[in-house]
Design a protein around this motif. Structure first.
Motif, PDB file in Angstrom:
ATOM      1  N   ALA A   1      26.499  39.880  38.437  1.00 30.72           N
ATOM      2  CA  ALA A   1      26.917  38.403  37.991  1.00 30.72           C
ATOM      3  C   ALA A   1      28.279  38.520  37.293  1.00 30.72           C
ATOM      4  O   ALA A   1      29.037  37.556  37.264  1.00 30.72           O
ATOM      5  CB  ALA A   1      25.950  37.861  36.861  1.00 30.72           C
ATOM      6  N   SER A   2      28.504  39.432  36.550  1.00 33.81           N
ATOM      7  CA  SER A   2      29.696  39.475  35.853  1.00 33.81           C
ATOM      8  C   SER A   2      30.977  40.212  36.433  1.00 33.81           C
ATOM      9  O   SER A   2      32.223  40.343  35.993  1.00 33.81           O
ATOM     10  CB  SER A   2      29.608  40.194  34.355  1.00 33.81           C
ATOM     11  N   ALA A   3      30.663  41.085  37.372  1.00 33.59           N
ATOM     12  CA  ALA A   3      31.663  41.785  38.324  1.00 33.59           C
ATOM     13  C   ALA A   3      32.560  41.175  39.232  1.00 33.59           C
ATOM     14  O   ALA A   3      32.185  39.850  39.465  1.00 33.59           O
ATOM     15  CB  ALA A   3      31.003  42.790  39.022  1.00 33.59           C
ATOM     16  N   PRO A   4      33.648  41.401  39.192  1.00 32.19           N
ATOM     17  CA  PRO A   4      34.835  40.756  40.124  1.00 32.19           C
ATOM     18  C   PRO A   4      34.574  41.059  41.738  1.00 32.19           C
ATOM     19  O   PRO A   4      35.210  40.447  42.561  1.00 32.19           O
ATOM     20  CB  PRO A   4      36.013  41.192  39.755  1.00 32.19           C
ATOM     21  N   THR A   5      33.551  41.852  41.928  1.00 34.20           N
ATOM     22  CA  THR A   5      33.190  42.520  43.228  1.00 34.20           C
ATOM     23  C   THR A   5      31.912  41.840  43.875  1.00 34.20           C
ATOM     24  O   THR A   5      31.121  41.222  42.995  1.00 34.20           O
ATOM     25  CB  THR A   5      33.230  43.867  43.287  1.00 34.20           C
ATOM     26  N   ALA A   6      31.783  41.775  45.292  1.00 35.39           N
ATOM     27  CA  ALA A   6      30.799  41.471  45.689  1.00 35.39           C
ATOM     28  C   ALA A   6      29.389  42.101  45.631  1.00 35.39           C
ATOM     29  O   ALA A   6      29.706  43.424  45.533  1.00 35.39           O
ATOM     30  CB  ALA A   6      31.119  40.916  47.061  1.00 35.39           C
TER      31      ALA A   6
END
Length: 348
Positions: free
Chosen positions: A111-116
Motif C-alpha cells: 500500500a505504501s510502495a511506489p511500485t505496482a
C-alpha cells in the motif's frame, strides 16, 4: 522493455514464464532456484539468459524491474520484502504468506510502495466467471443470500512427501492455503462481497495424525459482508477430480451455477421460471435455464491477469481489464481467515 525475473521457475513459475512471453513490452531476463545448479538447469530449459541460486541474488543483481515470486510459500515474505526494498514491482503467487502477521505486513508495504503489486488469483479471469460476476452486479439474481463453493483435486492420493506437507513451509492449513484461497477469492469476486468469517473442520484419510500439513479435506462455513452464508469444501483426495472448481450462488431472483473442470460452464435459472415448474413435479429445471460453456484455457487466464498488471507499466492500449487485479490486501485477508479457521488443527 520491462525486464522480469521469476523466482522459483521450476514449478508454477514456468507457467508464469510462458504467459509473460505472450505479452508485448515484457521480457523474462532471469530466473532463480534453490541452488545455482537448479537455476541454471531451469534457465536452459526455459531459454532464459540469466540464472541465480536464490531470490536475493536475483534481486541484488539489479537487472530486473519486476519480480514474480513463485517459490514455496515460506519464501514469499522474505522475497517480497526484498523486492519492495529494491524498488521492484511484484507479482506473488498465493498464499501471500504463511502467517496472517506476515501477510498483513506485506499488504502494508504494498500500500505504501511506489511500485505496482498483485497476487496470482487467476481463476477470476476465467471467461464465464467474468460473465457470472457481471450477472450478479447487474442485479439479475436479486439479493444474494447463500453460496456453495468447492475446489476438488486428487493429487494427494498416494502422493510422495512434499514441502506442502510441512506446515512451516505451507502454512497453518495446507488444503485451504493451496486451493481454498482460490475458492475464497472466487466467492468474493463473483458476489462482490468480502468474506468476514470462516470456520472449518478438517480430515485426512491417511494413517497420519491430523495436523497442519496433513489436512487433505476442509469443510467450511463462512459469512459474507451483508450476511449471506457460504458453504465451502476443499479436497485434494477426491479421486474423480483432477482439478474441479464450482460456485453456485442463490439470490431471491435466481440461481447461477459456475463450474470449471474439463469445460467451463455457467447455468442460470430465474426464480420466475422456476415457479412455473412447480406445477409439474416431474419437470426438469434445465428446461428453463440459460446455459453457457467454453473450453478451458489455463494459460489464457494467467495471461489476462498479467496483461491487466503490465498494461499500465508498458503504456499499452486496450479497454478495462476483465476483472479487477487481485491485491495484496485481498490475499492478506484470506491468509487471516485461513489462520483463524485452522485453529482446530492446532488442538491435539
Amino acid at each position: 522493455m520491462i525486464r522480469v525475473g521469476v523466482a522459483g521457475a521450476s514449478g508454477v513459475g514456468a507457467a508464469h514464464v510462458a504467459a509473460l512471453r505472450r505479452l508485448d513490452g515484457v521480457e523474462v531476463v532471469a530466473v532463480s532456484g534453490s541452488t545455482d545448479e537448479s537455476a541454471r538447469r531451469v534457465a536452459r530449459k526455459l531459454g532464459v539468459p540469466a540464472a541465480y541460486g536464490s531470490e536475493r541474488a536475483l534481486i541484488d543483481a539489479g537487472t530486473v524491474d519486476v519480480l514474480h515470486v513463485c517459490t514455496p510459500n515460506d519464501r514469499h515474505a522474505p522475497a517480497v520484502r526484498a523486492a519492495f526494498a529494491a524498488g521492484l514491482h511484484v507479482v506473488c503467487e498465493k498464499p501471500l504468506a504463511t502467517t496472517a502477521a506476515d501477510a498483513a505486513e506485506l499488504a502494508a508495504l504494498a500500500a505504501s510502495a511506489p511500485t505496482a503489486s498483485a497476487v496470482c488469483y487467476h481463476y477470476r479471469y476465467s471467461p464465464l466467471a467474468v460473465r457470472l460476476a457481471g450477472l450478479v452486479r447487474s442485479g439479475l439474481l436479486g439479493t444474494v443470500h447463500s453460496v456453495r463453493a468447492s475446489y476438488l483435486q486428487n493429487w494427494q492420493l498416494g502422493a510422495a512427501g512434499s514441502w506442502r506437507n510441512d506446515p512451516a513451509r505451507s502454512g497453518s492449513s495446507r488444503v485451504l492455503a493451496d486451493i481454498g484461497s482460490h475458492a475464497l477469492d472466487l466467492v468474493e469476486v463473483l458476489t462482490g462481497r468480502p468474506v468476514t468469517s470462516l470456520a472449518a473442520d478438517f480430515h485426512t484419510p491417511r494413517r497420519d495424525a491430523l495436523r497442519p500439513g496433513t489436512d487433505d479435506v476442509a469443510v467450511a462455513r463462512a459469512r459474507l459482508d451483508g450476511g449471506a452464508v457460504v458453504a465451502l469444501t476443499a479436497s485434494q483426495v477426491s479421486p474423480g477430480h483432477l482439478n474441479t472448481i464450482a460456485v453456485e450462488i442463490d439470490g431471491d431472483q435466481g440461481t447461477a451455477s459456475w463450474q470449471l473442470g474439463d469445460l467451463e460452464t455457467l447455468e442460470l435459472v430465474r426464480t420466475a421460471d422456476a415457479r412455473r415448474l412447480r406445477l409439474d413435479g416431474h419437470a426438469d429445471p434445465h428446461r428453463v435455464s440459460r446455459f453457457w460453456r467454453t473450453p478451458v484455457d489455463a494459460e489464457a487466464r494467467v495471461v489476462a491477469l498479467l496483461d491487466a498488471f503490465y498494461r499500465p507499466l508498458t503504456g499499452g492500449d486496450g479497454g478495462p481489464p476483465a476483472a479487477p487485479l487481485p491485491t495484496f490486501a485481498d490475499a492478506a485477508r484470506h491468509v487471516a481467515l485461513i489462520d483463524e479457521a485452522a485453529r482446530p488443527l492446532l488442538i491435539p
